[in-house]
Every structure is written in C-alpha cells, then in structure tokens.
Write a protein that holds these residues in place. Structure first.
Motif, PDB file in Angstrom:
ATOM      1  N   ASP A 188       5.685   7.353 -10.760  1.00  0.00           N
ATOM      2  CA  ASP A 188       6.391   6.178 -11.316  1.00  0.00           C
ATOM      3  C   ASP A 188       5.547   5.231 -11.817  1.00  0.00           C
ATOM      4  OD1 ASP A 188       8.048   4.134 -11.885  1.00  0.00           O
ATOM      5  OD2 ASP A 188       8.877   3.919  -9.812  1.00  0.00           O
ATOM      6  N   ALA A 189       5.459   5.532 -13.438  1.00  0.00           N
ATOM      7  CA  ALA A 189       4.403   4.434 -14.235  1.00  0.00           C
ATOM      8  C   ALA A 189       4.743   3.022 -14.267  1.00  0.00           C
ATOM      9  CB  ALA A 189       4.304   5.240 -15.495  1.00  0.00           C
ATOM     10  N   ALA A 190       6.139   2.857 -14.094  1.00  0.00           N
ATOM     11  CA  ALA A 190       6.699   1.614 -14.338  1.00  0.00           C
ATOM     12  C   ALA A 190       6.142   0.655 -13.014  1.00  0.00           C
ATOM     13  CB  ALA A 190       8.299   1.559 -14.270  1.00  0.00           C
ATOM     14  N   ALA A 191       6.085   1.524 -11.967  1.00  0.00           N
ATOM     15  CA  ALA A 191       5.505   0.806 -10.650  1.00  0.00           C
ATOM     16  C   ALA A 191       4.213   0.318 -10.868  1.00  0.00           C
ATOM     17  CB  ALA A 191       5.591   1.749  -9.326  1.00  0.00           C
ATOM     18  N   ALA A 192       3.449   0.740 -11.686  1.00  0.00           N
ATOM     19  CA  ALA A 192       2.030   0.560 -11.979  1.00  0.00           C
ATOM     20  C   ALA A 192       1.923  -0.994 -12.391  1.00  0.00           C
ATOM     21  CB  ALA A 192       1.279   1.402 -12.805  1.00  0.00           C
ATOM     22  N   TYR A 193       2.909  -1.386 -13.400  1.00  0.00           N
ATOM     23  CA  TYR A 193       3.033  -2.550 -14.021  1.00  0.00           C
ATOM     24  C   TYR A 193       3.443  -3.711 -13.089  1.00  0.00           C
ATOM     25  CZ  TYR A 193       1.572  -0.255 -18.261  1.00  0.00           C
ATOM     26  OH  TYR A 193       0.780   0.565 -19.247  1.00  0.00           O
ATOM     27  N   ARG A 194       4.228  -2.990 -12.150  1.00  0.00           N
ATOM     28  CA  ARG A 194       4.966  -4.070 -11.039  1.00  0.00           C
ATOM     29  C   ARG A 194       3.803  -4.500 -10.021  1.00  0.00           C
ATOM     30  NH1 ARG A 194       8.694  -1.238  -9.823  1.00  0.00           N
ATOM     31  NH2 ARG A 194       7.924  -0.529  -7.619  1.00  0.00           N
ATOM     32  N   LEU A 195       3.048  -3.523  -9.511  1.00  0.00           N
ATOM     33  CA  LEU A 195       2.139  -3.661  -8.527  1.00  0.00           C
ATOM     34  C   LEU A 195       0.530  -4.104  -8.736  1.00  0.00           C
ATOM     35  CD1 LEU A 195       3.188  -0.642  -6.435  1.00  0.00           C
ATOM     36  CD2 LEU A 195       4.046  -2.816  -5.881  1.00  0.00           C
ATOM     37  N   TYR A 196       0.130  -3.757  -9.745  1.00  0.00           N
ATOM     38  CA  TYR A 196      -1.263  -4.124 -10.415  1.00  0.00           C
ATOM     39  C   TYR A 196      -1.108  -5.320 -11.041  1.00  0.00           C
ATOM     40  CZ  TYR A 196      -2.575   0.830  -9.308  1.00  0.00           C
ATOM     41  OH  TYR A 196      -2.635   2.068  -8.926  1.00  0.00           O
ATOM     42  N   ALA A 197      -2.151  -6.156 -10.680  1.00  0.00           N
ATOM     43  CA  ALA A 197      -2.437  -7.289 -11.427  1.00  0.00           C
ATOM     44  C   ALA A 197      -2.777  -6.890 -12.906  1.00  0.00           C
ATOM     45  CB  ALA A 197      -3.673  -8.084 -10.715  1.00  0.00           C
ATOM     46  N   PRO A 198      -2.779  -7.780 -13.969  1.00  0.00           N
ATOM     47  CA  PRO A 198      -2.848  -7.340 -15.251  1.00  0.00           C
ATOM     48  C   PRO A 198      -4.532  -7.063 -15.462  1.00  0.00           C
ATOM     49  CG  PRO A 198      -1.783  -9.240 -15.281  1.00  0.00           C
ATOM     50  CD  PRO A 198      -2.018  -8.949 -13.775  1.00  0.00           C
ATOM     51  N   ASP A 199      -5.373  -7.758 -14.564  1.00  0.00           N
ATOM     52  CA  ASP A 199      -6.699  -7.646 -14.803  1.00  0.00           C
ATOM     53  C   ASP A 199      -7.193  -6.652 -13.615  1.00  0.00           C
ATOM     54  OD1 ASP A 199      -6.306  -9.697 -12.717  1.00  0.00           O
ATOM     55  OD2 ASP A 199      -7.941 -10.922 -13.228  1.00  0.00           O
ATOM     56  N   VAL A 200      -6.354  -5.795 -13.135  1.00  0.00           N
ATOM     57  CA  VAL A 200      -6.965  -4.843 -11.850  1.00  0.00           C
ATOM     58  C   VAL A 200      -8.147  -4.199 -12.321  1.00  0.00           C
ATOM     59  CG1 VAL A 200      -5.443  -2.962 -12.663  1.00  0.00           C
ATOM     60  CG2 VAL A 200      -6.176  -3.152 -10.383  1.00  0.00           C
ATOM     61  N   ALA A 258      -5.772   1.109   3.419  1.00  0.00           N
ATOM     62  CA  ALA A 258      -6.283   2.346   3.071  1.00  0.00           C
ATOM     63  C   ALA A 258      -5.406   3.325   2.942  1.00  0.00           C
ATOM     64  CB  ALA A 258      -7.754   2.568   3.803  1.00  0.00           C
ATOM     65  N   ASP A 259      -5.451   4.473   2.547  1.00  0.00           N
ATOM     66  CA  ASP A 259      -4.453   5.633   2.770  1.00  0.00           C
ATOM     67  C   ASP A 259      -5.362   6.861   2.716  1.00  0.00           C
ATOM     68  OD1 ASP A 259      -4.268   6.603   0.009  1.00  0.00           O
ATOM     69  OD2 ASP A 259      -3.401   4.677  -0.396  1.00  0.00           O
ATOM     70  N   ALA A 309       0.720  -1.268  -0.141  1.00  0.00           N
ATOM     71  CA  ALA A 309      -0.008   0.081  -0.105  1.00  0.00           C
ATOM     72  C   ALA A 309       0.861   1.298  -0.132  1.00  0.00           C
ATOM     73  CB  ALA A 309      -0.869  -0.049   1.253  1.00  0.00           C
ATOM     74  N   LYS A 310       1.858   1.285   0.787  1.00  0.00           N
ATOM     75  CA  LYS A 310       2.832   2.391   0.807  1.00  0.00           C
ATOM     76  C   LYS A 310       3.406   2.550  -0.702  1.00  0.00           C
ATOM     77  CE  LYS A 310       5.447   3.023   4.233  1.00  0.00           C
ATOM     78  NZ  LYS A 310       6.405   2.972   5.364  1.00  0.00           N
ATOM     79  N   ILE A 361      -7.135  -0.428  -1.468  1.00  0.00           N
ATOM     80  CA  ILE A 361      -6.640  -1.288  -2.438  1.00  0.00           C
ATOM     81  C   ILE A 361      -7.101  -2.705  -1.918  1.00  0.00           C
ATOM     82  CG2 ILE A 361      -5.001   0.016  -3.456  1.00  0.00           C
ATOM     83  CD1 ILE A 361      -2.977  -1.700  -1.593  1.00  0.00           C
ATOM     84  N   ARG A 362      -7.084  -3.596  -2.726  1.00  0.00           N
ATOM     85  CA  ARG A 362      -7.438  -5.171  -2.316  1.00  0.00           C
ATOM     86  C   ARG A 362      -6.481  -5.835  -2.839  1.00  0.00           C
ATOM     87  NH1 ARG A 362     -12.611  -6.959  -3.007  1.00  0.00           N
ATOM     88  NH2 ARG A 362     -13.097  -6.737  -0.708  1.00  0.00           N
ATOM     89  N   VAL A 363      -5.651  -6.793  -2.040  1.00  0.00           N
ATOM     90  CA  VAL A 363      -4.327  -7.426  -2.518  1.00  0.00           C
ATOM     91  C   VAL A 363      -4.651  -9.102  -2.614  1.00  0.00           C
ATOM     92  CG1 VAL A 363      -1.726  -7.631  -1.903  1.00  0.00           C
ATOM     93  CG2 VAL A 363      -2.860  -5.596  -1.456  1.00  0.00           C
ATOM     94  N   ARG A 364      -4.311  -9.507  -3.550  1.00  0.00           N
ATOM     95  CA  ARG A 364      -4.569 -11.019  -3.724  1.00  0.00           C
ATOM     96  C   ARG A 364      -3.334 -11.887  -2.900  1.00  0.00           C
ATOM     97  NH1 ARG A 364      -4.985 -11.474 -10.260  1.00  0.00           N
ATOM     98  NH2 ARG A 364      -3.027 -11.845  -9.965  1.00  0.00           N
TER      99      ARG A 364
END
Length: 312
Positions: free
Chosen positions: A197-209, A254-255, A185-186, A286-289
């Motif tokens: 940091d857009a690259a972090a989005a592809y690292r943290l989000y699931a492809p079907d987020v 949550a934040d 979450a942080k 956010i929900r984390v799998r």
C-alpha cells in the motif's frame, strides 16, 4: 519464570557488541549465552553451540582485524531485545571464502535476542552482506529499475493478516505512547510492505523521513521508499510477508519478518526474471516522533541470499 527486565536485556545487547565483537573477548560467550543457545540464522556450516559462535566471531575479527561496531540503539521489552549497529573496518583476511581485498568496508545489521534465566537463549540476526560483497569488489548490485522507470505499483496484495502469528509485547509492559507506537509499527510493515500500500507511506512517514540503509539508486525521502516498494512489486508480483515479532521501547519499534515470492516480473538486482522462488529474512527499526510520524527507518534484509536464489 520471572520476565527479564529491560535493564537486563539492554545490558546483554550492549555487552555482546562491546565485549564480544569490539573487544574480541570470546570468554564472554559462556557468560552471556546459554549452553543450548539457538542461532536461527547461522553462517553456512555453523552449528548451534557456544564453540561455533566463538569461531564465527574469531573468523570475522581475523578477516577484519580493525573491526569496530558502532551501536546505534537498543530496544528491550519483556524477554525480547533488539540492537542495531554499523560495522567498519579493513578486509585484510579471507571471509566467506573470499580472499583479502584490503578495502575499507562499512555495513550494518540488526540483532534480536530472547533472554531467559539471565542469558541469551535464542538469537536472530541479519547483516548487509550484499553491501560488504559490493564494497570488496566481489559483486556490483543495482537493486531495481532506474529512477523514473518505475511503473505504477500493482494493487496491494490481498493478504488477510500478515501479522497473525506475530509475537507481540505484553501490553501491560507498555506505556500508552508505546502502545500507539506499536500500532504504527504494525501498520508500517503490514500495510506498506506486506500489502504493497504505497498510499500508506505518505500517511505514516514524515515528509523528511530518513532511510538510514537505502538501496542502491534509492532517492531520499518518501519518494525513494515508494521507488523500492515499486521495484519489489514489479519484480515479484506474488510477494508475501509473514511478520514474526514486534518489540517496542520508548520512541523505537522493531519487527522481524520472512519474505517469499517468485521472480517473474521486472529485473531485480540486475537479474532478469527466471521464475525462481525465494525466501529471505529481514528486520526493521523505526523511530516515531512526538507527532506520531515515522522520522527514521533502519532495515536489513538477506539480499545476498535473495540474489543467489533468483540467479539459481
């Protein structure tokens, strides 16, 4: 004082939605809220008092008599709790000085509370007021550049530590899994949104987020989230965020944050840049799998206030 347990905080979160907002039981304000409760995000003209809180609820229910809030979830840890919800109803009375439109409305919100001595002593809340205004025809908002017109995102903002002053859950109250979810979450809010940091989005989000509260014109999935990141950074090159709170329970985190900047770049919400500074509040859930990828995002921002400030 002893720290409130999760059951107590969760119960207060649920009761304020069910008893107060859905059932309109104004007497429950005296039961659930401390006499000196502080509403950090009051509606214009609202004072910090139980009586003022009752009046706000009464005004909303008079304007939207068939108002129903669907509680989407709660998060509680220590003295802090978060709920997130979606409101539906028919705009049949004046609200925010806007006469009845008789239109169906649907918008969402996120609340955060601090509990002491069995009552709510502080309250923060952000609602999708801009969506409400759009739905009743008071405005029509296009958030950022059309899809395909997003230029390359500016390099991440060199912010040393946007979460430096954030209030964190006591690690002793968290499981090992919850501690890892807190770290995700942080990184989510501090790396992607505060630093750009857009690259972090592809690292943290699931492809079907799933973004449950997308901006107008936002594409599905990670590409749409990166679109919004690009729109903000192109419009507000000096955008900066300060994270205020984190709350974690189970697979949810949550934040709460404050965003500041100067609108000097691309148009934002259809408004050409006028060099106006702004400051708004927002919250995310956010929900984390099980594989520690973010599968769902709920977020609410003071975009109606943002638009007023950049148009001034």
């Amino acid at each position: 004082m002893p720290e409130p347990n999760r059951a107590l905080v969760t119960g207060l979160l649920r009761r304020q939605i069910i008893d107060l907002w859905n059932d309109g039981r104004l007497d429950t304000v005296d039961r659930y809220y401390a006499p000196d409760v502080i509403d950090h995000m009051p509606v214009p003209g609202q004072t910090n008092s139980r009586a003022a809180m009752k009046q706000v609820v009464a005004d909303f229910r008079a304007a939207i008599p068939d108002l129903r809030m669907r509680l989407l979830g709660t998060i509680a840890c220590g003295e802090l709790g978060v709920d997130f919800w979606t409101l539906t109803g028919t705009h049949r009375g004046a609200l925010f000085g806007i006469p009845a439109s008789n239109k169906l409305v649907r918008f969402s919100g996120i609340d955060m509370i601090r509990v002491a001595n069995g009552q709510i002593v502080e309250l923060w809340h952000v609602e999708e007021i801009l969506q409400f205004l759009d739905q009743i025809g008071s405005s029509q908002t296009a958030f950022g550049a059309p899809v395909g017109d997003v230029a390359s995102i500016a390099p991440p903002t060199p912010i040393t530590n946007p979460g430096q002053r954030a209030r964190h859950p006591d690690p002793r109250l968290l499981s090992d899994r919850e501690r890892r979810i807190l770290s995700i979450a942080k990184e989510h809010i501090e790396q992607i949104w505060a630093r750009g940091d857009a690259a972090a989005a592809y690292r943290l989000y699931a492809p079907d987020v799933v973004d449950h509260m997308p901006a107008p014109g936002q594409r599905p999935g990670i590409p749409g989230i990166v679109d919004v990141l690009g729109w903000l950074r192109e419009a507000v090159p000096d955008l900066a965020m300060t994270i205020e709170d984190y709350v974690v329970e189970g697979d949810l985190a949550a934040d709460r944050w404050v965003m500041r900047g100067t609108h000097t770049g691309a148009p934002l919400m259809g408004v050409p840049a006028r060099g106006n500074r702004f400051e708004i509040n927002g919250m995310d859930v956010i929900r984390v799998r099980d594989d520690f990828m973010i599968s769902d995002v709920w977020h609410v921002e003071e975009f109606a206030s943002l638009r007023r400030q950049i148009m001034a």
